[in-house]
Design a protein around this motif. Structure first.
Motif, PDB file in Angstrom:
ATOM      1  N   GLN A   1       0.821  -1.206   0.000  1.00 54.67           N
ATOM      2  CA  GLN A   1       0.000   0.000   0.000  1.00 54.67           C
ATOM      3  C   GLN A   1       0.858   1.261   0.000  1.00 54.67           C
ATOM      4  O   GLN A   1       0.490   2.268  -0.597  1.00 54.67           O
ATOM      5  CB  GLN A   1      -0.931   0.005   1.205  1.00 54.67           C
ATOM      6  N   SER A   2       2.005   1.208   0.664  1.00 51.99           N
ATOM      7  CA  SER A   2       2.867   2.391   0.715  1.00 51.99           C
ATOM      8  C   SER A   2       3.406   2.753  -0.664  1.00 51.99           C
ATOM      9  O   SER A   2       3.669   3.924  -0.935  1.00 51.99           O
ATOM     10  CB  SER A   2       4.014   2.173   1.701  1.00 51.99           C
ATOM     11  N   PHE A   3       3.572   1.778  -1.554  1.00 52.60           N
ATOM     12  CA  PHE A   3       3.998   2.082  -2.918  1.00 52.60           C
ATOM     13  C   PHE A   3       2.945   2.923  -3.643  1.00 52.60           C
ATOM     14  O   PHE A   3       3.280   3.840  -4.384  1.00 52.60           O
ATOM     15  CB  PHE A   3       4.279   0.812  -3.721  1.00 52.60           C
ATOM     16  N   LEU A   4       1.676   2.614  -3.415  1.00 54.27           N
ATOM     17  CA  LEU A   4       0.612   3.390  -4.049  1.00 54.27           C
ATOM     18  C   LEU A   4       0.578   4.806  -3.486  1.00 54.27           C
ATOM     19  O   LEU A   4       0.471   5.779  -4.239  1.00 54.27           O
ATOM     20  CB  LEU A   4      -0.740   2.697  -3.852  1.00 54.27           C
ATOM     21  N   LEU A   5       0.676   4.939  -2.181  1.00 52.66           N
ATOM     22  CA  LEU A   5       0.675   6.271  -1.573  1.00 52.66           C
ATOM     23  C   LEU A   5       1.895   7.078  -2.018  1.00 52.66           C
ATOM     24  O   LEU A   5       1.789   8.268  -2.301  1.00 52.66           O
ATOM     25  CB  LEU A   5       0.634   6.150  -0.049  1.00 52.66           C
ATOM     26  N   GLY A   6       3.041   6.428  -2.083  1.00 51.30           N
ATOM     27  CA  GLY A   6       4.247   7.105  -2.567  1.00 51.30           C
ATOM     28  C   GLY A   6       4.102   7.557  -4.005  1.00 51.30           C
ATOM     29  O   GLY A   6       4.539   8.648  -4.370  1.00 51.30           O
TER      30      GLY A   6
ATOM     31  N   LEU B   1       4.380  11.430  -5.217  1.00 56.29           N
ATOM     32  CA  LEU B   1       5.347  11.839  -6.239  1.00 56.29           C
ATOM     33  C   LEU B   1       4.648  12.417  -7.468  1.00 56.29           C
ATOM     34  O   LEU B   1       5.143  13.364  -8.086  1.00 56.29           O
ATOM     35  CB  LEU B   1       6.230  10.656  -6.631  1.00 56.29           C
ATOM     36  N   LEU B   2       3.499  11.874  -7.811  1.00 56.17           N
ATOM     37  CA  LEU B   2       2.731  12.419  -8.924  1.00 56.17           C
ATOM     38  C   LEU B   2       2.257  13.832  -8.608  1.00 56.17           C
ATOM     39  O   LEU B   2       2.268  14.710  -9.479  1.00 56.17           O
ATOM     40  CB  LEU B   2       1.554  11.499  -9.243  1.00 56.17           C
ATOM     41  N   ALA B   3       1.857  14.068  -7.367  1.00 52.11           N
ATOM     42  CA  ALA B   3       1.471  15.418  -6.950  1.00 52.11           C
ATOM     43  C   ALA B   3       2.658  16.373  -7.069  1.00 52.11           C
ATOM     44  O   ALA B   3       2.497  17.525  -7.505  1.00 52.11           O
ATOM     45  CB  ALA B   3       0.939  15.395  -5.519  1.00 52.11           C
ATOM     46  N   GLY B   4       3.851  15.908  -6.695  1.00 51.15           N
ATOM     47  CA  GLY B   4       5.054  16.732  -6.858  1.00 51.15           C
ATOM     48  C   GLY B   4       5.319  17.073  -8.311  1.00 51.15           C
ATOM     49  O   GLY B   4       5.702  18.204  -8.637  1.00 51.15           O
ATOM     50  N   ALA B   5       5.118  16.124  -9.210  1.00 51.01           N
ATOM     51  CA  ALA B   5       5.314  16.380 -10.636  1.00 51.01           C
ATOM     52  C   ALA B   5       4.324  17.420 -11.136  1.00 51.01           C
ATOM     53  O   ALA B   5       4.687  18.314 -11.921  1.00 51.01           O
ATOM     54  CB  ALA B   5       5.166  15.075 -11.427  1.00 51.01           C
TER      55      ALA B   5
ATOM     56  N   VAL C   1       2.944  19.799  -9.350  1.00 51.72           N
ATOM     57  CA  VAL C   1       3.339  21.093  -8.788  1.00 51.72           C
ATOM     58  C   VAL C   1       4.458  21.721  -9.613  1.00 51.72           C
ATOM     59  O   VAL C   1       4.407  22.906  -9.960  1.00 51.72           O
ATOM     60  CB  VAL C   1       3.757  20.931  -7.307  1.00 51.72           C
ATOM     61  N   PHE C   2       5.500  20.931  -9.940  1.00 46.76           N
ATOM     62  CA  PHE C   2       6.597  21.481 -10.737  1.00 46.76           C
ATOM     63  C   PHE C   2       6.146  21.817 -12.154  1.00 46.76           C
ATOM     64  O   PHE C   2       6.618  22.793 -12.747  1.00 46.76           O
ATOM     65  CB  PHE C   2       7.797  20.530 -10.753  1.00 46.76           C
ATOM     66  N   ALA C   3       5.245  21.033 -12.717  1.00 49.85           N
ATOM     67  CA  ALA C   3       4.729  21.347 -14.051  1.00 49.85           C
ATOM     68  C   ALA C   3       3.935  22.647 -14.029  1.00 49.85           C
ATOM     69  O   ALA C   3       4.103  23.501 -14.914  1.00 49.85           O
ATOM     70  CB  ALA C   3       3.862  20.200 -14.559  1.00 49.85           C
ATOM     71  N   CYS C   4       3.098  22.821 -13.027  1.00 49.73           N
ATOM     72  CA  CYS C   4       2.326  24.062 -12.912  1.00 49.73           C
ATOM     73  C   CYS C   4       3.232  25.257 -12.665  1.00 49.73           C
ATOM     74  O   CYS C   4       3.028  26.332 -13.245  1.00 49.73           O
ATOM     75  CB  CYS C   4       1.286  23.943 -11.793  1.00 49.73           C
ATOM     76  N   ALA C   5       4.233  25.075 -11.820  1.00 51.63           N
ATOM     77  CA  ALA C   5       5.179  26.163 -11.556  1.00 51.63           C
ATOM     78  C   ALA C   5       5.923  26.540 -12.834  1.00 51.63           C
ATOM     79  O   ALA C   5       6.128  27.732 -13.105  1.00 51.63           O
ATOM     80  CB  ALA C   5       6.171  25.752 -10.467  1.00 51.63           C
ATOM     81  N   GLY C   6       6.307  25.566 -13.618  1.00 53.77           N
ATOM     82  CA  GLY C   6       6.991  25.853 -14.878  1.00 53.77           C
ATOM     83  C   GLY C   6       6.092  26.553 -15.876  1.00 53.77           C
ATOM     84  O   GLY C   6       6.531  27.436 -16.615  1.00 53.77           O
TER      85      GLY C   6
ATOM     86  N   CYS D   1      10.272  17.650 -12.902  1.00 55.44           N
ATOM     87  CA  CYS D   1       9.095  16.872 -13.314  1.00 55.44           C
ATOM     88  C   CYS D   1       9.499  15.457 -13.701  1.00 55.44           C
ATOM     89  O   CYS D   1       8.819  14.491 -13.346  1.00 55.44           O
ATOM     90  CB  CYS D   1       8.388  17.544 -14.482  1.00 55.44           C
ATOM     91  N   GLN D   2      10.607  15.327 -14.440  1.00 53.25           N
ATOM     92  CA  GLN D   2      11.088  14.000 -14.827  1.00 53.25           C
ATOM     93  C   GLN D   2      11.436  13.170 -13.602  1.00 53.25           C
ATOM     94  O   GLN D   2      11.099  11.990 -13.532  1.00 53.25           O
ATOM     95  CB  GLN D   2      12.309  14.115 -15.729  1.00 53.25           C
ATOM     96  N   VAL D   3      12.108  13.784 -12.631  1.00 54.21           N
ATOM     97  CA  VAL D   3      12.497  13.053 -11.418  1.00 54.21           C
ATOM     98  C   VAL D   3      11.258  12.559 -10.689  1.00 54.21           C
ATOM     99  O   VAL D   3      11.166  11.389 -10.300  1.00 54.21           O
ATOM    100  CB  VAL D   3      13.366  13.946 -10.507  1.00 54.21           C
TER     101      VAL D   3
END
Length: 167
Positions: free
Chosen positions: A99-104, A108-112, A114-119, A134-136
């Motif tokens: 389950q932690s893999f799904l939450l992680g 991480l998708l939320a982080g991507a 955020v960086f896409a919107c910021a860019g 975003c790639q990371v």
């Protein structure tokens, strides 16, 4: 996780290792671009950006192939009826590790995003750093998400002794 690793088919294990290794290489290349590049990418940083993109493609392809090749728990149970040690737990939830893999992956998708919107909000458009971050984050999300898919197919299997007691 160590209990579920042997339940993965050998080819799926190799593909998962390839996926994790290419994810790590892609994240390292993406972080190098995000941290070391300036406003414009040098030829070396452009190469690192290309390496990160190729690693993302290899990682996703490896995990998708591994998840597609791994048989579901129900198929395994019907395909191997003579194996009394592998039984499906009815009503069992996924282990916390899986389950932690799904939450992680979702984090991480939320982080991507955020960086896409910021860019996209920058006047000059997305910078090399926002694309690299975003790639990371996308590599991490893909690795976590596909790891969840791979292990969720076998996580409901448990070893049961012939007397019905877990070993």
């Amino acid at each position: 996780m160590s209990e579920m690793w042997p339940l993965l088919r050998p080819l799926c294990r190799k593909l998962a290792l390839l996926g994790w290794a290419s994810s790590a290489a892609g994240m390292a290349a993406g972080l190098a671009v995000a941290i070391a590049s300036g406003t414009r990418l040098s030829p070396m940083m452009s190469t690192m950006q290309l390496v990160a993109s190729v690693c993302m493609a290899v990682s996703v392809a490896a995990f998708v192939t591994a998840a597609a090749l791994q048989r579901r728990a129900e198929a395994r149970r019907t395909a191997e009826p003579r194996d009394a040690e592998l039984r499906l737990e009815t009503g069992a939830e996924l282990p916390a590790t899986v389950q932690s893999f799904l939450l992680g992956s979702l984090a991480l998708l939320a982080g991507a995003v955020v960086f896409a919107c910021a860019g996209l909000l920058l006047r000059s458009g997305p910078s090399a750093q926002s694309v690299a971050f975003c790639q990371v984050f996308l590599l991490g999300a893909a690795a976590s998400g596909f790891t969840f898919m791979l292990f969720s197919k076998v996580s409901r299997l448990s070893k049961v002794s012939p007397r019905g007691r877990r070993s």
